[in-house]
Design a protein around this motif. Structure first.
Motif, PDB file in Angstrom:
ATOM      1  N   ASN A 287       0.748  -1.344  -0.065  1.00 42.24           N
ATOM      2  CA  ASN A 287      -0.119   0.261  -0.074  1.00 42.24           C
ATOM      3  C   ASN A 287       0.944   1.330   0.128  1.00 42.24           C
ATOM      4  OD1 ASN A 287      -1.813  -2.004   2.222  1.00 42.24           O
ATOM      5  ND2 ASN A 287      -2.853  -1.309   0.403  1.00 42.24           N
ATOM      6  N   ALA A 288       0.285   2.330  -0.667  1.00 40.65           N
ATOM      7  CA  ALA A 288       0.899   3.776  -0.439  1.00 40.65           C
ATOM      8  C   ALA A 288       0.139   4.723  -0.527  1.00 40.65           C
ATOM      9  CB  ALA A 288       1.928   3.646  -1.661  1.00 40.65           C
ATOM     10  N   HIS A 289       0.483   5.823  -0.089  1.00 40.52           N
ATOM     11  CA  HIS A 289      -0.198   7.040  -0.304  1.00 40.52           C
ATOM     12  C   HIS A 289       0.220   8.006  -1.278  1.00 40.52           C
ATOM     13  CE1 HIS A 289      -2.692  10.426   0.836  1.00 40.52           C
ATOM     14  NE2 HIS A 289      -1.850  11.228   1.291  1.00 40.52           N
ATOM     15  N   LEU A 290      -0.580   8.247  -2.337  1.00 39.51           N
ATOM     16  CA  LEU A 290      -0.162   8.912  -3.762  1.00 39.51           C
ATOM     17  C   LEU A 290      -1.151   9.659  -4.036  1.00 39.51           C
ATOM     18  CD1 LEU A 290       0.818   5.656  -5.602  1.00 39.51           C
ATOM     19  CD2 LEU A 290       2.309   6.975  -4.468  1.00 39.51           C
ATOM     20  N   THR A 317       4.533  -0.142   3.348  1.00 39.27           N
ATOM     21  CA  THR A 317       4.614   0.754   2.409  1.00 39.27           C
ATOM     22  C   THR A 317       5.627   0.894   1.524  1.00 39.27           C
ATOM     23  OG1 THR A 317       5.091   2.451   4.059  1.00 39.27           O
ATOM     24  CG2 THR A 317       2.960   1.936   3.783  1.00 39.27           C
ATOM     25  N   PRO A 318       6.012   1.619   0.690  1.00 36.09           N
ATOM     26  CA  PRO A 318       7.418   1.831  -0.081  1.00 36.09           C
ATOM     27  C   PRO A 318       8.360   2.332   0.862  1.00 36.09           C
ATOM     28  CG  PRO A 318       5.702   2.215  -1.697  1.00 36.09           C
ATOM     29  CD  PRO A 318       5.248   2.239  -0.429  1.00 36.09           C
ATOM     30  N   GLN A 319       7.965   3.427   1.708  1.00 28.88           N
ATOM     31  CA  GLN A 319       8.738   3.940   2.741  1.00 28.88           C
ATOM     32  C   GLN A 319       9.554   2.953   3.707  1.00 28.88           C
ATOM     33  OE1 GLN A 319       5.838   5.112   1.825  1.00 28.88           O
ATOM     34  NE2 GLN A 319       5.597   7.316   2.221  1.00 28.88           N
ATOM     35  N   MET A 320       8.600   2.061   4.161  1.00 26.45           N
ATOM     36  CA  MET A 320       9.071   0.877   5.079  1.00 26.45           C
ATOM     37  C   MET A 320       9.797   0.100   4.309  1.00 26.45           C
ATOM     38  SD  MET A 320       5.167   0.239   6.682  1.00 26.45           S
ATOM     39  CE  MET A 320       5.753  -1.195   7.688  1.00 26.45           C
ATOM     40  N   ALA A 321       9.842  -0.440   3.038  1.00 29.22           N
ATOM     41  CA  ALA A 321      10.645  -0.988   2.372  1.00 29.22           C
ATOM     42  C   ALA A 321      11.907  -0.287   2.266  1.00 29.22           C
ATOM     43  CB  ALA A 321      10.026  -1.325   1.137  1.00 29.22           C
ATOM     44  N   CYS A 361       9.912   6.452  -5.895  1.00 25.73           N
ATOM     45  CA  CYS A 361      10.449   7.696  -5.441  1.00 25.73           C
ATOM     46  C   CYS A 361      10.169   7.809  -3.955  1.00 25.73           C
ATOM     47  CB  CYS A 361       9.812   9.067  -5.867  1.00 25.73           C
ATOM     48  SG  CYS A 361      10.061   9.394  -7.625  1.00 25.73           S
ATOM     49  N   LEU A 362       9.017   7.196  -3.256  1.00 24.86           N
ATOM     50  CA  LEU A 362       8.737   6.916  -2.006  1.00 24.86           C
ATOM     51  C   LEU A 362       9.892   6.241  -1.270  1.00 24.86           C
ATOM     52  CD1 LEU A 362       4.838   6.643  -1.814  1.00 24.86           C
ATOM     53  CD2 LEU A 362       6.364   8.900  -1.039  1.00 24.86           C
ATOM     54  N   ALA A 363      10.130   4.910  -1.769  1.00 23.90           N
ATOM     55  CA  ALA A 363      11.196   4.105  -1.426  1.00 23.90           C
ATOM     56  C   ALA A 363      12.506   4.590  -1.328  1.00 23.90           C
ATOM     57  CB  ALA A 363      11.183   2.779  -2.155  1.00 23.90           C
ATOM     58  N   GLU A 364      12.835   5.600  -2.332  1.00 23.62           N
ATOM     59  CA  GLU A 364      14.092   6.126  -2.365  1.00 23.62           C
ATOM     60  C   GLU A 364      14.479   7.298  -1.573  1.00 23.62           C
ATOM     61  OE1 GLU A 364      14.182   7.734  -6.444  1.00 23.62           O
ATOM     62  OE2 GLU A 364      14.876   5.729  -7.333  1.00 23.62           O
ATOM     63  N   GLU A 365      13.230   7.873  -1.014  1.00 23.65           N
ATOM     64  CA  GLU A 365      13.509   8.941   0.122  1.00 23.65           C
ATOM     65  C   GLU A 365      13.927   8.196   1.451  1.00 23.65           C
ATOM     66  OE1 GLU A 365       9.673  10.708   0.563  1.00 23.65           O
ATOM     67  OE2 GLU A 365       9.444  11.544  -1.415  1.00 23.65           O
ATOM     68  N   MET A 366      13.502   6.936   1.721  1.00 25.43           N
ATOM     69  CA  MET A 366      14.040   6.414   2.808  1.00 25.43           C
ATOM     70  C   MET A 366      15.170   5.494   2.472  1.00 25.43           C
ATOM     71  SD  MET A 366      11.903   7.623   4.861  1.00 25.43           S
ATOM     72  CE  MET A 366      12.573   6.757   6.451  1.00 25.43           C
ATOM     73  N   PHE A 367      15.384   4.985   1.308  1.00 23.47           N
ATOM     74  CA  PHE A 367      16.776   4.106   1.052  1.00 23.47           C
ATOM     75  C   PHE A 367      17.933   4.966   0.930  1.00 23.47           C
ATOM     76  CE2 PHE A 367      18.165   0.696  -2.051  1.00 23.47           C
ATOM     77  CZ  PHE A 367      19.095   0.137  -1.146  1.00 23.47           C
TER      78      PHE A 367
END
Length: 388
Positions: A287-290, A317-321, A361-367
């Protein structure tokens, strides 16, 4: 050293399949061998559409027994092992004679949590399926499971199941180390947090030969008349003593490749001791918030509310990943197991491409900036190259 390590995603959907995403399964190709991780509904159809050869499948690793990860296992076994529904009364099925009694046929090995063995036995029995080749089930037993001495099924073995199935007990740190080990590879596992018992797997290549610089050795070999074939020994990292007493040492071995494949999870922390410094992490992003991209976004949703909702169902979510990829110092992150609302035809569909870019992009913000994040789609293949 394994010459080729590649992953083909056979299904990248969560819960329900869509017209562009099948239920969960991926194939790890190791030279000529194939290992499946999860086997959702219609996996065998996806195999037929892919570059994966059914006859090369040797091992199947199940992360958990939710239907979208295991409903395709029995049909695939039937196809892989030449299964059929028996013979008419009075006619003996030759499969029953030629299966487990054969010491020549290598069995399909299935690894999974408690209940995997019961699921396979029940499905084969009540569909009257006779397999033409042997299989074996190894269960990864958690501390709150029944004792390892107890079978997960009240049914007895059928003709195709081998007696060598293990019930593998967790080690003191909660992991299952080296559930498979060969000269080239090991597989370890750990429980990860989901709504039901769930497992993550780590495939680790053993150290491989270092890079060879022949110019360092050839003059010595020529000087002493040593055959050039000695270079093969040096390439393997061995020590060679020449006729004049000179000792040549091959290059130091390099770390082998590591692949971490997670099942569904809202917190994979227990696998950290096994997963650190991985080359490729496959992590769900259900799931993601877009808000600016997905027209179905609810006005009341926020990044926090979507994350909390995902966690409540055992998902990420992508951020968690991305945060977990950073935590284990992964080199590449592959997002997987997407909600049916996220289409998987982003190679030809501009709307889907926009959504996938936003998830990335959401995942990259955290990665971390510059880190590689890939959104999986069905039948995509990724190579895992040796480290420099």
């Amino acid at each position: 050293m394994v010459a080729t390590i590649a992953i083909t995603f056979l299904g990248t959907a969560s819960a329900q399949p869509s017209s562009t995403r099948n239920h969960s399964s991926l194939a790890l190709r190791l030279d000529g061998h194939v290992w499946l991780f999860d086997c959702g509904e219609a996996t065998q159809h996806q195999v037929q559409k892919s570059n994966v050869k059914m006859g090369k499948i040797q091992k199947i690793f199940i992360t958990h027994t939710h239907g979208d990860h295991i409903f395709g296992l029995l049909p695939l076994l039937a196809s892989r092992l030449n299964g059929a529904g028996g013979m008419v009364e009075g006619v003996e099925d030759p499969r029953i004679q030629n299966t487990a009694s054969s010491s020549i046929i290598e069995p399909i090995e299935i690894f999974g949590p408690y209940g995997t063995r019961a699921y396979v036995r029940s499905g084969l029995k009540y569909t009257y399926t006779n397999l033409g080749g042997p299989y074996v089930v190894h269960e990864l037993r958690m501390t709150n499971d029944p004792p390892p001495s107890e079978d997960s099924s009240t049914l007895s073995l059928d003709h195709a199941e081998l007696l060598t199935g293990r019930n593998i007990v967790q080690q003191a740190d909660g992991t299952w180390r080296d559930i498979f080990a060969s000269d080239m590879l090991t597989v370890s596992a750990a429980p990860i947090h989901h709504s039901v018992p769930c497992v993550g797997y780590v495939v680790h290549e053993r150290p491989i030969p270092g890079k060879m610089n022949p110019s360092m050795y050839v003059p010595h070999l020529k000087r002493t008349g040593t055959p050039m074939s000695v270079l093969r020994q040096l390439q393997r990292g061995e020590t060679v003593q020449l006729s004049d007493g000179t000792v040549l040492q091959g290059p130091e071995r390099r770390p082998g490749r590591k692949i971490v494949i997670l099942g569904d999870t809202y917190d994979p922390s227990p696998i950290v001791p096994l997963a650190d410094d991985t080359d490729l992490l496959v992590h769900e992003a259900t799931n993601a918030h877009l808000p600016s991209v997905d027209p179905d976004t609810k006005a009341s949703d926020t990044y926090k509310s979507v994350e909390e909702c995902a966690k409540s169902r055992g998902h990420s979510t992508p951020q968690m990943a991305g945060a977990f990829a950073k935590r284990i110092a992964a080199r590449r992150l592959v997002l997987n197991h997407f909600s049916a609302r996220y289409a998987g035809d982003d190679d030809s569909n501009e709307k889907a491409k926009k959504v996938m870019n936003a998830l990335r992009c959401l995942a990259e913000e955290m990665f971390g900036e510059g880190k590689e994040v890939i959104c999986a789609r069905d039948l995509m293949t990724l190579n895992v190259e040796p480290r420099e």
